[in-house]
Scaffold this motif. Sequence first.
Motif, mmCIF file in Angstrom:
data_model
loop_
_atom_site.group_PDB
_atom_site.id
_atom_site.type_symbol
_atom_site.label_atom_id
_atom_site.label_comp_id
_atom_site.label_asym_id
_atom_site.label_seq_id
_atom_site.Cartn_x
_atom_site.Cartn_y
_atom_site.Cartn_z
ATOM 1 N N PRO A 1 -30.130 2.674 -146.081
ATOM 2 C CA PRO A 1 -30.047 3.970 -146.773
ATOM 3 C C PRO A 1 -28.598 4.422 -146.889
ATOM 4 O O PRO A 1 -27.708 3.871 -146.234
ATOM 5 C CB PRO A 1 -30.854 4.905 -145.872
ATOM 6 C CG PRO A 1 -30.840 4.261 -144.533
ATOM 7 C CD PRO A 1 -30.803 2.777 -144.784
ATOM 8 N N SER A 2 -28.360 5.416 -147.709
ATOM 9 C CA SER A 2 -26.993 5.894 -147.954
ATOM 10 C C SER A 2 -26.329 6.322 -146.649
ATOM 11 O O SER A 2 -26.923 7.019 -145.825
ATOM 12 C CB SER A 2 -27.028 7.061 -148.929
ATOM 13 O OG SER A 2 -27.626 6.652 -150.143
ATOM 14 N N ALA A 3 -25.083 5.901 -146.494
ATOM 15 C CA ALA A 3 -24.392 6.065 -145.213
ATOM 16 C C ALA A 3 -24.045 7.510 -144.895
ATOM 17 O O ALA A 3 -23.890 7.864 -143.724
ATOM 18 C CB ALA A 3 -23.134 5.206 -145.192
ATOM 19 N N THR A 4 -23.871 8.353 -145.904
ATOM 20 C CA THR A 4 -23.510 9.741 -145.624
ATOM 21 C C THR A 4 -24.733 10.604 -145.332
ATOM 22 O O THR A 4 -24.594 11.764 -144.949
ATOM 23 C CB THR A 4 -22.735 10.354 -146.809
ATOM 24 O OG1 THR A 4 -23.550 10.273 -147.995
ATOM 25 C CG2 THR A 4 -21.427 9.624 -147.040
ATOM 26 N N ILE A 5 -25.923 10.038 -145.513
ATOM 27 C CA ILE A 5 -27.153 10.786 -145.245
ATOM 28 C C ILE A 5 -27.643 10.505 -143.828
ATOM 29 O O ILE A 5 -28.021 11.419 -143.086
ATOM 30 C CB ILE A 5 -28.236 10.431 -146.272
ATOM 31 C CG1 ILE A 5 -27.754 10.813 -147.688
ATOM 32 C CG2 ILE A 5 -29.551 11.139 -145.956
ATOM 33 C CD1 ILE A 5 -28.698 10.384 -148.792
ATOM 34 N N VAL A 6 -27.645 9.225 -143.445
ATOM 35 C CA VAL A 6 -28.058 8.829 -142.097
ATOM 36 C C VAL A 6 -27.114 7.738 -141.591
ATOM 37 O O VAL A 6 -26.391 7.106 -142.380
ATOM 38 C CB VAL A 6 -29.511 8.320 -142.074
ATOM 39 C CG1 VAL A 6 -30.476 9.447 -142.343
ATOM 40 C CG2 VAL A 6 -29.707 7.189 -143.071
ATOM 41 N N SER A 7 -27.149 7.477 -140.287
ATOM 42 C CA SER A 7 -26.213 6.526 -139.678
ATOM 43 C C SER A 7 -26.845 5.164 -139.408
ATOM 44 O O SER A 7 -26.315 4.387 -138.611
ATOM 45 C CB SER A 7 -25.680 7.107 -138.361
ATOM 46 O OG SER A 7 -26.751 7.336 -137.465
ATOM 47 N N ASP A 8 -27.950 4.859 -140.079
ATOM 48 C CA ASP A 8 -28.675 3.619 -139.793
ATOM 49 C C ASP A 8 -27.796 2.378 -139.950
ATOM 50 O O ASP A 8 -27.851 1.457 -139.127
ATOM 51 C CB ASP A 8 -29.888 3.500 -140.719
ATOM 52 C CG ASP A 8 -30.924 4.586 -140.455
ATOM 53 O OD1 ASP A 8 -30.632 5.500 -139.672
ATOM 54 O OD2 ASP A 8 -32.010 4.526 -141.058
ATOM 55 N N ALA A 9 -27.009 2.331 -141.022
ATOM 56 C CA ALA A 9 -26.207 1.135 -141.310
ATOM 57 C C ALA A 9 -25.220 0.848 -140.181
ATOM 58 O O ALA A 9 -25.059 -0.300 -139.759
ATOM 59 C CB ALA A 9 -25.459 1.301 -142.626
ATOM 60 N N ALA A 10 -24.574 1.885 -139.683
ATOM 61 C CA ALA A 10 -23.571 1.699 -138.633
ATOM 62 C C ALA A 10 -24.206 1.392 -137.283
ATOM 63 O O ALA A 10 -23.561 0.789 -136.411
ATOM 64 C CB ALA A 10 -22.700 2.946 -138.524
ATOM 65 N N SER A 11 -25.464 1.770 -137.108
ATOM 66 C CA SER A 11 -26.095 1.651 -135.797
ATOM 67 C C SER A 11 -26.339 0.210 -135.370
ATOM 68 O O SER A 11 -26.553 -0.059 -134.186
ATOM 69 C CB SER A 11 -27.420 2.422 -135.765
ATOM 70 O OG SER A 11 -28.399 1.801 -136.584
ATOM 71 N N ILE A 12 -26.321 -0.736 -136.304
ATOM 72 C CA ILE A 12 -26.522 -2.143 -135.924
ATOM 73 C C ILE A 12 -25.357 -3.017 -136.374
ATOM 74 O O ILE A 12 -25.523 -4.198 -136.665
ATOM 75 C CB ILE A 12 -27.855 -2.693 -136.445
ATOM 76 C CG1 ILE A 12 -27.932 -2.682 -137.971
ATOM 77 C CG2 ILE A 12 -29.038 -1.964 -135.852
ATOM 78 C CD1 ILE A 12 -29.065 -3.546 -138.485
ATOM 79 N N SER A 13 -24.184 -2.439 -136.432
ATOM 80 C CA SER A 13 -23.002 -3.205 -136.847
ATOM 81 C C SER A 13 -22.755 -4.401 -135.926
ATOM 82 O O SER A 13 -22.121 -5.378 -136.329
ATOM 83 C CB SER A 13 -21.765 -2.304 -136.869
ATOM 84 O OG SER A 13 -21.502 -1.784 -135.573
ATOM 85 N N ARG A 14 -23.262 -4.331 -134.711
ATOM 86 C CA ARG A 14 -23.054 -5.415 -133.747
ATOM 87 C C ARG A 14 -23.687 -6.735 -134.194
ATOM 88 O O ARG A 14 -23.264 -7.812 -133.744
ATOM 89 C CB ARG A 14 -23.619 -5.005 -132.385
ATOM 90 C CG ARG A 14 -25.110 -4.722 -132.409
ATOM 91 C CD ARG A 14 -25.608 -4.046 -131.135
ATOM 92 N NE ARG A 14 -27.037 -3.684 -131.253
ATOM 93 C CZ ARG A 14 -27.450 -2.558 -131.830
ATOM 94 N NH1 ARG A 14 -26.574 -1.708 -132.335
ATOM 95 N NH2 ARG A 14 -28.748 -2.288 -131.895
ATOM 96 N N VAL A 15 -24.700 -6.668 -135.066
ATOM 97 C CA VAL A 15 -25.361 -7.907 -135.499
ATOM 98 C C VAL A 15 -25.140 -8.197 -136.984
ATOM 99 O O VAL A 15 -25.664 -9.177 -137.508
ATOM 100 C CB VAL A 15 -26.881 -7.863 -135.215
ATOM 101 C CG1 VAL A 15 -27.141 -7.824 -133.723
ATOM 102 C CG2 VAL A 15 -27.546 -6.685 -135.917
ATOM 103 N N VAL A 16 -24.353 -7.350 -137.656
ATOM 104 C CA VAL A 16 -24.069 -7.542 -139.084
ATOM 105 C C VAL A 16 -22.688 -8.168 -139.229
ATOM 106 O O VAL A 16 -21.709 -7.673 -138.663
ATOM 107 C CB VAL A 16 -24.139 -6.202 -139.850
ATOM 108 C CG1 VAL A 16 -23.781 -6.409 -141.321
ATOM 109 C CG2 VAL A 16 -25.532 -5.583 -139.728
ATOM 110 N N ASP A 17 -22.609 -9.249 -139.981
ATOM 111 C CA ASP A 17 -21.335 -9.972 -140.116
ATOM 112 C C ASP A 17 -20.353 -9.282 -141.057
ATOM 113 O O ASP A 17 -19.147 -9.490 -140.951
ATOM 114 C CB ASP A 17 -21.598 -11.400 -140.604
ATOM 115 C CG ASP A 17 -22.403 -12.203 -139.597
ATOM 116 O OD1 ASP A 17 -21.932 -12.351 -138.457
ATOM 117 O OD2 ASP A 17 -23.506 -12.655 -139.936
ATOM 118 N N GLY A 18 -20.866 -8.491 -141.989
ATOM 119 C CA GLY A 18 -19.970 -7.799 -142.917
ATOM 120 C C GLY A 18 -20.749 -6.846 -143.798
ATOM 121 O O GLY A 18 -21.938 -7.042 -144.044
#
Length: 234
Positions: free
Chosen positions: A157-174
């Motif tokens: 979902p859009s990053a400025t609405i919720v923080s879901d994308a950043a919450s699993i940065s540990r397993v995302v390569d880019g």
Amino acid sequence: IIFNPKKMLLSDNSPFSVNEAYKTLRTNVLFSLPGSDSKCLGIVSPDRGDGKSSVAINLAISFSQINKKVIIVDCDLRLPTISSKLGIEQKPGLSNFLSEYQDSNQPFIRFSSTYGIDIMPSGDIPPDPTALIASKQMDDLIELLKKFYDYIILDFPSATIVSDAASISRVVDGYLIVIRHNESEFSKINETLRQLNFANAKILGFVYNGKKEHKKYYRKGKYSKNYSNYYYYK
């Protein structure tokens, strides 16, 4: 949502300029994430309507065109669109898998023979989407998928609405950030970057969406209204 697959989804019948733009984007991702190991790629945008989900689908299709095994996972557990765009059932899907609940004979993952990709739709809308996305079960799912796929594309979902994308940065390569011509606001782009940087995420670059190119530059037509131009900036 009114969606016309013939115009929006990448295929041999897509305008020449669209195919070339996605080849360029694909090539840049390949160079930005070198190596033979499976890659997990997050697609985010500052706001809704930037074209993020369509970019995610078309990038997945583009990788399948070079014989990569690809799955796209709809991680928007609030207002998902992947299933409607690809014409599949929304559930069961990601939320059902993470919560270990399935009230259907449908598999969690569906294959599209038309586009050569696997899809895990969002599933049922959960009461706390962020908790599911940030859970250990999600980490375990990514690790499991890496055993079977060359590329795992996560549509957040859009990053400025919720923080879901950043919450699993540990397993995302880019991460790729999709911004839209004449619509994305600088403050929201900056907030998206701030969130990802705070999570120590690897930002690959931007996909600039919606800028129409003059048709004289291309032999085989022009971009459609909603899919004009995509540029990748590393």
